[in-house]
Design an enzyme around this catalytic site. Sequence first.
Site: not given
Ligand code: G3P
Ligand code: CA
Length: 250
Positions: A121, A62, A47, A239, A20-21, A49, A123
């Site tokens: 992702e 993000h 993942e 994470d 995640h990120r 953003d 945004k």
């Molecule tokens: O893609 C899953 C998650 O990253 C979505 O929420 O706020 O972490 O971008 P956020």
């Molecule tokens: Ca995200």
Amino acid sequence: MSAKTIIEAMYRGRTLVFGHRGASAYAPMNTIPAFELARKQGADGIELDVHRSKDGHVVVLHDFSVDGTTNGVGDISQMTLAQLKSLDAGAWFHPSFANTHIPTLEEVFLAVGRHLFINIEIKSRKIESDGLEGLVANLIHTYGMKERVIVSSFNPHVLMRFRGLYEGVPLGYLTAPDELFPKPDSFSFEAHHPYQGILDEAHVAKYKTEAPFINTWTVNEPTRAVELAKMGVNGLITDKPDEILRAIGR
Ligand code: G3P
Ligand code: CA
């Protein structure tokens, strides 16, 4: 190839683990060191953003502003790539990451795109487009990443436009308890991307009638990862790829 065929080939019946990120528990989120660490830990994918800079580049960060994770101030949409690149995006996390810069999507493709799946992702808080979908579609095409990406968003309008621009790319529909956009009727996608806290057997069964895959976020507890995998969740976005891979026996 259809989007469904592509996503089936990505999973091959396995539970995939996405950083995640990046491996963001250990390195500054949405930076090349975080993505490379996810790879080193054995993650299947990452993942990240994306936003559009003022001068039309796809940048990986993000928040909608740079304030939280850089030494600068301002909205990404009002800053040029040169301005964004001049910022430090690593020192806030730990001094050892000083001089780490905001990457472009192109740089991420070049760094890890041949080794990791990439959940992009997009945004967007608006129904209208800022052109970001088209820029992302062009980069996926240019770098031959069509079979290695999932394009996700909380904004269904973004995903519907993306499908019109570049058919065949798997789409992930993000949802959260406080989600901003209701789901339009004529919206089809390959994966549900719900917040992990709401998932139980009933939700999993319902979501599987709407899309063949479920990728959930953010799963940092090993015991919860095992539960979710047993429920039939296909992808765990975490994470801590190292801990979650270990927990599910990968
Ligand atoms: O893609 C899953 C998650 O990253 C979505 O929420 O706020 O972490 O971008 P956020
Ligand atoms: Ca995200």
